[in-house]
Design a protein around this motif. Structure first.
Motif, PDB file in Angstrom:
ATOM      1  N   ARG A   1      -7.234   2.486  -3.000  1.00  0.00           N
ATOM      2  CA  ARG A   1      -6.795   3.839  -2.654  1.00  0.00           C
ATOM      3  C   ARG A   1      -6.800   4.707  -3.901  1.00  0.00           C
ATOM      4  O   ARG A   1      -6.041   4.453  -4.849  1.00  0.00           O
ATOM      5  CB  ARG A   1      -5.379   3.754  -2.077  1.00  0.00           C
TER       6      ARG A   1
ATOM      7  N   SER B   1       0.604   3.894   1.843  1.00  0.00           N
ATOM      8  CA  SER B   1       0.878   4.249   3.238  1.00  0.00           C
ATOM      9  C   SER B   1      -0.048   3.375   4.074  1.00  0.00           C
ATOM     10  O   SER B   1      -0.924   2.701   3.537  1.00  0.00           O
ATOM     11  CB  SER B   1       0.583   5.733   3.509  1.00  0.00           C
ATOM     12  N   ARG B   2       0.175   3.386   5.376  1.00  0.00           N
ATOM     13  CA  ARG B   2      -0.624   2.483   6.211  1.00  0.00           C
ATOM     14  C   ARG B   2      -1.744   3.260   6.912  1.00  0.00           C
ATOM     15  O   ARG B   2      -1.494   4.269   7.573  1.00  0.00           O
ATOM     16  CB  ARG B   2       0.289   1.815   7.254  1.00  0.00           C
ATOM     17  N   CYS B   3      -2.974   2.767   6.730  1.00  0.00           N
ATOM     18  CA  CYS B   3      -4.102   3.381   7.434  1.00  0.00           C
ATOM     19  C   CYS B   3      -3.991   2.992   8.915  1.00  0.00           C
ATOM     20  O   CYS B   3      -3.601   1.876   9.233  1.00  0.00           O
ATOM     21  CB  CYS B   3      -5.421   2.862   6.873  1.00  0.00           C
TER      22      CYS B   3
ATOM     23  N   SER C   1      -0.042  -5.759   5.297  1.00  0.00           N
ATOM     24  CA  SER C   1       0.264  -4.976   4.111  1.00  0.00           C
ATOM     25  C   SER C   1       1.450  -4.080   4.413  1.00  0.00           C
ATOM     26  O   SER C   1       1.498  -3.436   5.455  1.00  0.00           O
ATOM     27  CB  SER C   1      -0.948  -4.130   3.709  1.00  0.00           C
TER      28      SER C   1
ATOM     29  N   ARG D   1      -5.133   8.247   5.687  1.00  0.00           N
ATOM     30  CA  ARG D   1      -5.260   8.061   4.240  1.00  0.00           C
ATOM     31  C   ARG D   1      -4.655   9.306   3.590  1.00  0.00           C
ATOM     32  O   ARG D   1      -4.968  10.422   3.972  1.00  0.00           O
ATOM     33  CB  ARG D   1      -6.728   7.951   3.827  1.00  0.00           C
TER      34      ARG D   1
ATOM     35  N   TYR E   1      -6.076   2.146  11.075  1.00  0.00           N
ATOM     36  CA  TYR E   1      -6.935   1.071  11.562  1.00  0.00           C
ATOM     37  C   TYR E   1      -6.599  -0.279  10.922  1.00  0.00           C
ATOM     38  O   TYR E   1      -7.235  -1.280  11.203  1.00  0.00           O
ATOM     39  CB  TYR E   1      -8.416   1.388  11.257  1.00  0.00           C
ATOM     40  N   CYS E   2      -5.593  -0.301  10.021  1.00  0.00           N
ATOM     41  CA  CYS E   2      -5.365  -1.491   9.190  1.00  0.00           C
ATOM     42  C   CYS E   2      -5.043  -2.717  10.037  1.00  0.00           C
ATOM     43  O   CYS E   2      -4.183  -2.683  10.906  1.00  0.00           O
ATOM     44  CB  CYS E   2      -4.227  -1.245   8.219  1.00  0.00           C
TER      45      CYS E   2
ATOM     46  N   GLY F   1      -4.021  -5.457   0.907  1.00  0.00           N
ATOM     47  CA  GLY F   1      -3.228  -4.456   0.225  1.00  0.00           C
ATOM     48  C   GLY F   1      -4.021  -3.658  -0.826  1.00  0.00           C
ATOM     49  O   GLY F   1      -5.239  -3.614  -0.822  1.00  0.00           O
ATOM     50  N   THR F   2      -3.259  -3.064  -1.679  1.00  0.00           N
ATOM     51  CA  THR F   2      -3.831  -2.264  -2.757  1.00  0.00           C
ATOM     52  C   THR F   2      -3.143  -2.659  -4.065  1.00  0.00           C
ATOM     53  O   THR F   2      -2.017  -2.202  -4.337  1.00  0.00           O
ATOM     54  CB  THR F   2      -3.631  -0.754  -2.493  1.00  0.00           C
TER      55      THR F   2
ATOM     56  N   PHE G   1      -4.663  -5.680   8.195  1.00  0.00           N
ATOM     57  CA  PHE G   1      -4.174  -6.620   7.181  1.00  0.00           C
ATOM     58  C   PHE G   1      -2.647  -6.672   7.218  1.00  0.00           C
ATOM     59  O   PHE G   1      -2.001  -5.770   7.721  1.00  0.00           O
ATOM     60  CB  PHE G   1      -4.600  -6.177   5.780  1.00  0.00           C
TER      61      PHE G   1
ATOM     62  N   CYS H   1       0.854  -1.191   0.000  1.00  0.00           N
ATOM     63  CA  CYS H   1       0.000   0.000   0.000  1.00  0.00           C
ATOM     64  C   CYS H   1       0.887   1.238   0.000  1.00  0.00           C
ATOM     65  O   CYS H   1       2.029   1.186   0.464  1.00  0.00           O
ATOM     66  CB  CYS H   1      -0.874   0.039   1.261  1.00  0.00           C
TER      67      CYS H   1
HETATM   68  S1  SF4 Z   1      -4.663  -2.793   3.243  1.00  0.00           S
HETATM   69 FE1  SF4 Z   1      -6.329  -1.284   3.167  1.00  0.00          FE
HETATM   70  S2  SF4 Z   1      -6.544  -0.624   5.301  1.00  0.00           S
HETATM   71 FE2  SF4 Z   1      -4.541  -1.594   5.141  1.00  0.00          FE
HETATM   72  S3  SF4 Z   1      -3.091   0.056   4.701  1.00  0.00           S
HETATM   73 FE3  SF4 Z   1      -3.757  -0.792   2.735  1.00  0.00          FE
HETATM   74  S4  SF4 Z   1      -5.473   0.486   2.098  1.00  0.00           S
HETATM   75 FE4  SF4 Z   1      -5.168   0.853   4.291  1.00  0.00          FE
END
Ligand code: SF4
Length: 489
Positions: free
Chosen positions: A267, A180-182, A189, A304, A184-185, A232-233, A187, A178
């Motif tokens: 994203r 950047s890291r949200c 990623s 975000r 609340y994530c 991820g994205t 996952f 991703c």
């Molecule tokens: S997987 Fe989703 S929630 Fe986690 S950092 Fe990436 S976009 Fe954000």
């Protein structure tokens, strides 16, 4: 809360039920609850003359309550016997603790991830939909609104299940990167800043896994019915990397019978017209653009790196690219969001008219401390309003619920619901969540499942969780897929 187990070792079941009812409780197992200060619960299980008895005694807020549940258990298979015992332990704890709560959980005593699968089982064993709904309400104490959601989702799954042949499978491909890291994530990623150097070697391994898996799919005589590239994205990949991934999939698998091809372009800061064109050219017909919120303050608060305007731009570009369906994800319960700002977000999305809108509830991260849990519990009422208002607005706009799932540690014990306009359900989401068919998961963190459609038996094979581990395991990945596709060989 102190808890004790007597006559059984179903610790997981007992803890799961206690945390469903008392999400902020810090549980400690003890040998005895005698003399315990504060809340405590004793869970007992006995069996005599072919009958199992679950008993619970709980003290919550200084008030002691007792409960007892009974069920026949003679002549059951070991699996069925364990299921009966587990249900007795959970239900007796529920009966003893739930009366102490200001509000009962909307999902009643259900703790599982897939409530619609439970409802489907009841219907498939001979109940009418009305009887299954009554069972959810009266036996498991599920609220009327959640019961209605569950029955709708079960009906959709039963309808889509008719389209699945014995050799049909689906593919999931994970891109765990991703921009950047949200905050609340939950996952696995990695950010491009930290792990961007791994993307190329990751793709090398993934392309090898694709080729090896496709060979096994041919050998097993299976057909790919849907593909879902998630993360991820996935659109974190640049145009050349994305083209390489899509080409490798197309060159190795036979996609002539594909009914759906989804890519998460979650994203908007990763979406470009060039990437969208590449996706369309490869046959992708569904994308997911995930604002989570359309309030810039909330977006900034959750880390975000994009604005609501960026979401509108990405959505417009996706529409111009001509995808059959666009999904947009939202999360209820984000930091800084209110019932009003969330309602505005829902209205904005409805105004855009995507085919699918998925309303998630914020999940508390695994390992969250008690302060975070308490904050989530305090927001329960707000989240309940957010979800109820969203459901009304979506239904009024012609959307219906088509799949749902719960996660552990969701704020307020709620759920995630996929809403769709008529006949635009995401096949993959239903097949995966309801475990309707075998799904092969490629990439780091992938969990492949062989579903025996006759017995419901499920066999799993896990890929390594993190990108670097996955890259290092390149030589071993095909063995897991062989186990799923060609068991016994
Ligand atoms: S997987 Fe989703 S929630 Fe986690 S950092 Fe990436 S976009 Fe954000």
């Amino acid at each position: 809360m102190i808890y004790t187990l007597e006559g059984h070792e179903l610790k997981h079941a007992a803890e799961e039920m206690l945390l469903t009812l008392l999400p902020t409780a810090a549980l400690t197992r003890a040998d005895t609850a005698d003399g315990a200060e504060g809340d405590w619960c004793r869970s007992c299980l006995t069996e005599r003359d072919g009958e199992a008895v679950g008993r619970a005694v709980a003290s919550v807020g200084g008030v002691v309550r007792e409960s007892e549940r009974r069920a026949p258990c003679a002549g059951l298979s070991p699996l069925e016997h364990k299921r009966v015992q587990t249900e007795l332990v959970k239900m007796s704890i529920y009966d003893a603790v739930a009366p102490a709560l200001a509000q009962p959980p909307v999902w009643g005593s259900l703790t599982g991830v897939r409530p619609a699968k439970l409802a489907r089982g009841l219907i498939e064993r001979g109940m009418s939909r009305g009887e299954a709904a009554a069972c959810l309400r009266e036996r498991y104490y599920v609220s009327p609104a959640r019961t209605a959601l569950t029955i709708r989702a079960a009906a959709t799954a039963m309808e889509l299940d008719k389209c699945i042949g014995p050799d049909d499978i689906s593919l999931y491909v994970g891109i765990p990167f991703c921009p950047s890291r949200c905050y609340y994530c939950s996952f696995v990623s990695a950010t491009t800043a930290q792990s961007g150097h791994l993307i190329e070697p990751y793709l090398d391994t993934l392309c090898r896994e694709i080729a090896e898996t496709a060979a096994l799919v041919r050998e097993a005589g299976k057909r790919v019915q849907s593909v879902y590239i998630g993360g991820g994205t996935p659109t974190t990949l640049n145009e050349a990397q994305l083209a390489r991934l899509l080409d490798t999939l197309a060159q190795n698998f036979d996609f002539s019978r594909l009914r759906e091809y989804t890519v998460e372009a979650g994203r908007p800061d990763t979406v470009t017209p060039g990437k969208l064109r590449a996706l369309r050219a490869a046959g992708v017909d569904r994308v997911s653009i995930n604002p989570q919120s359309m309030d810039d303050k909330v977006l900034a608060a959750i880390g975000r790196r994009h604005t609501a305007q960026d979401v509108l731009r990405a959505y417009d570009e996706a529409r111009q690219a001509g995808f059959r369906a666009v999904n947009m994800d939202l999360i209820a319960g984000l930091t800084g969001d209110t019932a009003e700002t969330f309602a505005r977000t829902v209205d904005t999305l409805i105004g855009l008219a995507p085919e699918n809108i998925t309303v998630h509830t914020l999940a508390i991260k695994r390992g969250a401390d008690l302060t975070d849990k308490a904050a989530a519990a305090a927001r329960r009422e707000t989240v309940a309003h957010m979800l109820d208002n969203a459901a009304h607005a979506l239904q009024a706009a012609g959307y219906g619920p088509y799949y749902l799932y719960r996660q552990k540690f969701m704020a307020g014990g709620f759920e995630n619901v996929g809403w769709c306009r008529p006949d635009t359900e995401c096949f993959y989401n239903v097949a995966m969540m309801e475990e309707l068919q075998t799904i092969l998961s490629l990439g780091a963190g992938g969990v492949s499942k062989r579903v025996d459609r006759d017995t419901g038996w499920i066999e799993r094979s896990n890929n390594p969780k993190y990108p670097l581990e996955y890259i290092r395991a390149a030589d071993r990945l095909a063995a897991g897929k062989r186990k799923i596709l060609l068991p016994g060989q």
